[in-house]
Design an enzyme around this catalytic site. Structure first.
Site, short mmCIF file in Angstrom:
data_model
loop_
_atom_site.label_atom_id
_atom_site.label_comp_id
_atom_site.label_asym_id
_atom_site.label_seq_id
_atom_site.Cartn_x
_atom_site.Cartn_y
_atom_site.Cartn_z
N ASP A 70 -21.24 44.92 38.11
CA ASP A 70 -20.09 44.63 38.95
C ASP A 70 -18.97 43.92 38.19
O ASP A 70 -17.82 44.34 38.24
CB ASP A 70 -20.52 43.78 40.17
CG ASP A 70 -21.63 44.45 40.96
OD1 ASP A 70 -21.78 45.68 40.84
OD2 ASP A 70 -22.36 43.75 41.68
N LYS A 80 -22.68 49.51 46.01
CA LYS A 80 -23.15 49.52 44.61
C LYS A 80 -23.07 50.91 43.98
O LYS A 80 -22.63 51.06 42.84
CB LYS A 80 -24.60 49.02 44.58
CG LYS A 80 -25.12 48.75 43.20
CD LYS A 80 -24.75 47.36 42.78
CE LYS A 80 -25.26 47.01 41.42
NZ LYS A 80 -24.92 45.63 41.08
#
Ligand code: XMP
Length: 511
Positions: A228, A367
């Site tokens: 991330d 995600k």
């Protein structure tokens, strides 16, 4: 976002994120919003469709979540699911019943012939996933029943003229095999969506957005090498170049060569303005003599913040903090709007008058979307599919006191394990695999001599979300190769064990 939009009104159901993921899988951009803000948001943003989620309440309960009837007069198609279905009936003058039985699990669904747009292309008898007590007993005026089950007389209802639909079952879960088809019918046939949500458009849009917010401003990012923060940093780097300053605190608890690889990748491949702080000795000093797992975690967290803050202060004026917050964190924070600074990125020590703004370019992405975006902007597969690695690093895989000689053993053994797993092409199937040091020495024999060396543990698990896991059934010959290489190549090791416990009752990590 300039994409066509579907709004999902959140009534607190357990599958809400799944509904959003299913919609986006169909390339339609959607957002989950608290039910209380839905009407305003719908008036302002002109969505193509609205979906009401399920939820734990009962429509007649005092304080049960509700919506003004106006939401059905906006000319926007509505699909109510479970509680959302009951609420639709309730608001429009139907009746909901609370029986003394539940309907739970896979249930046979009968679809009435002529079921409208929503059931187009779906067989007359199907299996659906039910999870409810209340059900719609009396339809609102203008509605008809389109599907029913043995226990539920209104498993689906619709008013085709007003484009209002209700489903007692859950089309978003895998246990409803025709669910994707049904959602696709709603989005494309009923709402008239085209499906314009693609990663290509998204990358350009996010970069433009960062430029607009932060051009000429200084942006600080704590880079960990995780997916991330890496995707966020590369996006921001493309938008504002050297005005993005990434601080990579190398706590000395990374895997073999990992710190160097992160530095090389960001500096050389992506030309990111990155400061690497080699703080390994400082972390080891702080951890000296500490054996308690929670105490270790606290010390590492505290030390991380101190090092990060010290570096940040050296940089002078900073305007924004860049964070890799993703959509599940935003939805879970309950607000769907304001976000909180993640505790491990806490900027506790930074002076208050810095007045930091937050940049969170990934805050509306799941995600798998972050991964797809990462690939789109040129991050390598290896980085995008990097296995999860705990923030406190090898410290939680080095039981007992953390010492450099123990870390060295873990790094070497772990590198061998990774090499062998990759060589057999097993890396795509296994969620996480790593070496750890259980802090046990045992007697062994090498050549003519007895040894008293460390035991290395191997942990490899399959999982989808780390909430539960199973131990990976690695073929014996691969385990044999890993074991013999570790004992012959890593100094100070004479035994290798394989952890064959699932989670629960164990956890993935040993500490
Ligand atoms: P457990 O051991 O609780 O781990 O089954 C579940 C997942 O979380 C990771 N993990 C952590 N990640 N900080 C992190 O950022 C931590 O302190 C931490 N502890 C565990 C673990 O690797 C697994 O993926």
């Amino acid at each position: 976002m300039n994409n066509e939009l579907v709004l999902i009104a959140d009534f607190g159901g357990q599958y809400n994120q799944l509904i959003a993921r299913r919609v986006r899988e169909l390339h339609v951009y959607c957002e989950v919003v608290p039910y209380s803000t839905l009407l305003d948001r719908a008036k302002n943003s002109k969505p193509k469709g609205i979906i009401f989620t399920g939820g734990p309440s009962s429509v007649y309960e005092a304080g049960a979540p509700a919506l003004p009837a106006e939401v059905f007069s906006l000319g926007v198609p509505v699909l109510g699911i479970c509680y959302g279905h009951q609420l639709t009936a309730h608001i429009l003058g139907g009746k909901v019943l609370s029986p003394d039985f539940k309907e739970y699990g896979k249930v046979e669904l009968k679809i009435k012939s002529g079921g409208g747009h929503l059931f187009k292309g779906i067989k007359p008898e199907e299996i659906c996933w039910m999870s409810h007590r209340d059900y719609v007993e009396v339809l609102p005026a203008g509605f008809e029943v389109t599907a029913f089950t043995r226990k539920c007389p209104v498993a689906a209802m619709e008013n085709e003229d007003r484009k209002i639909y209700g489903l007692q079952f859950h089309p978003e879960v895998e246990h409803t095999p025709f669910g994707r088809k049904l959602l696709s019918n709603f989005l494309f046939d009923v709402c008239g969506c085209k499906g314009d949500w693609t990663m290509q458009n998204l990358a350009a849009e996010l970069i433009k957005d960062i430029k607009e917010k932060a051009s000429g401003k200084k942006v600080l990012c704590a880079l960990s090498g995780g997916v991330d923060s890496s995707v966020a940093a590369v996006l921001a780097g493309k938008a504002i170049g050297d005005n993005l300053i990434c601080v990579f605190v190398d706590h000395g608890l990374m895997r073999k060569n990992e710190g160097d690889e992160i530095e090389k990748m960001f500096k050389r491949d992506y030309h990111i303005n990155m400061v690497r702080v080699n703080a390994g000795e400082r972390f080891l000093k702080a951890l000296k003599g500490i054996r308690d797992p929670e105490e270790k975690r606290k010390i590492i967290g505290r030390e991380f913040i101190s090092v990060f803050d010290e570096e940040a202060k050296k940089l002078g004026r900073i305007d924004f903090l860049l964070q890799g917050t993703i959509y599940p964190d935003v939805i879970e924070s309950g607000s769907g709007e304001a976000s909180v600074i993640k505790s491990h990125h806490n900027v506790g020590g930074l002076p208050k008058d810095m007045n930091l703004g937050l940049l969170e370019p990934l805050r509306l992405l799941f995600k798998d979307e972050v991964r797809a975006l990462g690939l789109e902007i040129g991050l390598p597969e290896k980085m995008v599919w990097r296995q999860p690695f705990p923030g406190p690093g090898l410290a939680v895989r080095c039981l007992g006191e953390v010492r450099e000689e123990k870390l060295k053993i873990i790094r070497e053994a772990d590198a061998i394990l990774r090499e062998e797993i990759a060589a057999r092409g097993l890396d795509g199937e296994i969620w996480q695999y790593f070496a750890f040091l259980p802090n046990i020495k045992s007697v062994g024999v090498m050549g003519d001599e007895r040894t008293y060396f460390h035991t290395v543990g191997i942990r490899a698990v399959t999982s989808t979300d780390a909430m539960t896991c199973d131990w990976a059934k690695i073929p014996y010959d691969v385990l044999e190769k890993i074991s013999s290489r570790i004992v012959s190549e890593v100094e100070g090791v004479n035994r290798v064990i394989y952890d064959i416990t699932s989670k629960p009752p164990a956890t993935i990590e040993w500490e």
